[in-house]
Design a protein around this motif. Sequence first.
Motif, PDB file in Angstrom:
ATOM      1  N   GLY A  87      38.878  -2.819   5.512  1.00 49.03           N
ATOM      2  CA  GLY A  87      38.420  -1.738   6.524  1.00 49.03           C
ATOM      3  C   GLY A  87      38.821  -2.336   7.728  1.00 49.03           C
ATOM      4  O   GLY A  87      39.500  -3.236   8.450  1.00 49.03           O
ATOM      5  N   TRP A  88      38.700  -1.101   8.936  1.00 53.39           N
ATOM      6  CA  TRP A  88      39.038  -1.646  10.298  1.00 53.39           C
ATOM      7  C   TRP A  88      37.950  -2.595  10.813  1.00 53.39           C
ATOM      8  O   TRP A  88      36.947  -2.339  10.995  1.00 53.39           O
ATOM      9  N   PRO A  89      38.520  -3.754  11.091  1.00 54.84           N
ATOM     10  CA  PRO A  89      37.787  -4.828  11.698  1.00 54.84           C
ATOM     11  C   PRO A  89      37.146  -4.526  13.221  1.00 54.84           C
ATOM     12  O   PRO A  89      37.704  -3.821  14.045  1.00 54.84           O
ATOM     13  N   LYS A  90      35.893  -5.052  13.544  1.00 53.02           N
ATOM     14  CA  LYS A  90      35.082  -4.735  14.635  1.00 53.02           C
ATOM     15  C   LYS A  90      36.031  -5.543  15.624  1.00 53.02           C
ATOM     16  O   LYS A  90      36.391  -6.589  15.479  1.00 53.02           O
ATOM     17  N   LYS A  91      35.763  -4.952  16.879  1.00 54.21           N
ATOM     18  CA  LYS A  91      36.106  -5.799  17.996  1.00 54.21           C
ATOM     19  C   LYS A  91      35.823  -7.279  18.083  1.00 54.21           C
ATOM     20  O   LYS A  91      36.445  -8.190  18.566  1.00 54.21           O
ATOM     21  N   SER A  92      34.646  -7.297  17.819  1.00 59.89           N
ATOM     22  CA  SER A  92      33.877  -8.720  17.846  1.00 59.89           C
ATOM     23  C   SER A  92      34.175  -9.829  16.902  1.00 59.89           C
ATOM     24  O   SER A  92      34.192 -10.816  16.975  1.00 59.89           O
ATOM     25  N   GLU A  96      39.664  -8.191  21.487  1.00 57.09           N
ATOM     26  CA  GLU A  96      40.215  -6.860  21.921  1.00 57.09           C
ATOM     27  C   GLU A  96      41.677  -6.847  21.639  1.00 57.09           C
ATOM     28  O   GLU A  96      42.349  -5.701  21.499  1.00 57.09           O
ATOM     29  N   LYS A  97      42.617  -7.795  21.879  1.00 59.30           N
ATOM     30  CA  LYS A  97      44.030  -7.747  21.530  1.00 59.30           C
ATOM     31  C   LYS A  97      44.390  -7.451  20.249  1.00 59.30           C
ATOM     32  O   LYS A  97      45.196  -6.329  19.862  1.00 59.30           O
ATOM     33  N   GLY A  98      43.463  -8.120  19.243  1.00 61.35           N
ATOM     34  CA  GLY A  98      43.886  -7.684  18.043  1.00 61.35           C
ATOM     35  C   GLY A  98      43.535  -6.249  17.737  1.00 61.35           C
ATOM     36  O   GLY A  98      44.091  -5.589  16.754  1.00 61.35           O
ATOM     37  N   SER A  99      42.241  -5.746  18.212  1.00 62.41           N
ATOM     38  CA  SER A  99      41.977  -4.540  18.210  1.00 62.41           C
ATOM     39  C   SER A  99      42.992  -3.361  18.649  1.00 62.41           C
ATOM     40  O   SER A  99      43.440  -2.515  17.920  1.00 62.41           O
ATOM     41  N   ARG A 100      43.488  -3.821  19.722  1.00 65.32           N
ATOM     42  CA  ARG A 100      44.751  -2.997  20.352  1.00 65.32           C
ATOM     43  C   ARG A 100      45.825  -3.072  19.512  1.00 65.32           C
ATOM     44  O   ARG A 100      46.601  -1.915  19.427  1.00 65.32           O
ATOM     45  N   ASN A 127      30.231   2.771  18.225  1.00 66.33           N
ATOM     46  CA  ASN A 127      29.140   1.415  18.093  1.00 66.33           C
ATOM     47  C   ASN A 127      29.729   0.439  19.157  1.00 66.33           C
ATOM     48  O   ASN A 127      29.380  -0.775  19.058  1.00 66.33           O
ATOM     49  N   ASP A 128      30.406   0.625  20.069  1.00 64.55           N
ATOM     50  CA  ASP A 128      31.204  -0.193  21.073  1.00 64.55           C
ATOM     51  C   ASP A 128      31.927  -1.535  20.362  1.00 64.55           C
ATOM     52  O   ASP A 128      31.848  -2.500  20.693  1.00 64.55           O
ATOM     53  N   GLU A 129      32.518  -1.083  19.236  1.00 69.47           N
ATOM     54  CA  GLU A 129      33.253  -2.301  18.470  1.00 69.47           C
ATOM     55  C   GLU A 129      34.672  -1.794  18.369  1.00 69.47           C
ATOM     56  O   GLU A 129      35.450  -2.213  17.517  1.00 69.47           O
ATOM     57  N   ALA A 130      34.940  -0.894  18.771  1.00 67.09           N
ATOM     58  CA  ALA A 130      36.382  -0.711  19.415  1.00 67.09           C
ATOM     59  C   ALA A 130      36.486   0.346  20.449  1.00 67.09           C
ATOM     60  O   ALA A 130      35.539   0.648  21.236  1.00 67.09           O
TER      61      ALA A 130
END
Length: 213
Positions: A87-92, A96-100, A127-130
Amino acid sequence: MKIFIIISITFAITSCSQKSNENSEKPDYSAFAASLDSIMELDQGLRKQINEAMQSNSPLPSDIFTEMDKIDSSNQAWVKAKLDKYGWPKKSEIGEKGSRSIFLVIQHADLNEIEKYFPQLQELANNDEASKIHAAMMQDRMLMYQGKKQIFGTQASSKLRNDGSWVIWPVEKPESINDRRKEVGFTNTVEESAASMNAIYNPEEPLIKNQKF
């Protein structure tokens, strides 16, 4: 008969337990993030070269877009395999760089892939995780590829006018578009965004039906 039933039940329980363990498996997020650093460099490298050439009106190598497609396909195969497994991982979890990096790879995929993964990104953003900005940009691109008006005015196209000029894709309710942009975190207006892309912004830009991408 009783022995067979007991064995069957035991096997079923064991199988369910194994599947549960597989589904609960988590990646090594440090290694995941490190790989995404390299992927983002590949994703942005040629695009930076293209943008610089466009800004300076310099010629581009004839095979640059073919090379970019090859890189995109390779990046997408790797990232989609991870998303399908975990699944798409949480920003936490990924940073942030990996999420981007994940956003950029899926943003550059085709419509089917964007439609598949966008709901995961939107849920995390809620949910502020992306990034809400990333979700807004992907939603706009999805709508553009679907031949619909975009919501936040983030996407431009050179296919709307016969002269090939870049134009902001038609938007919904242009009178409130900058309010919507501000709500998700954009710090510039659609007019300023268009100027930064050397694109024309016409609030009344007509939507072209059956436009292919």
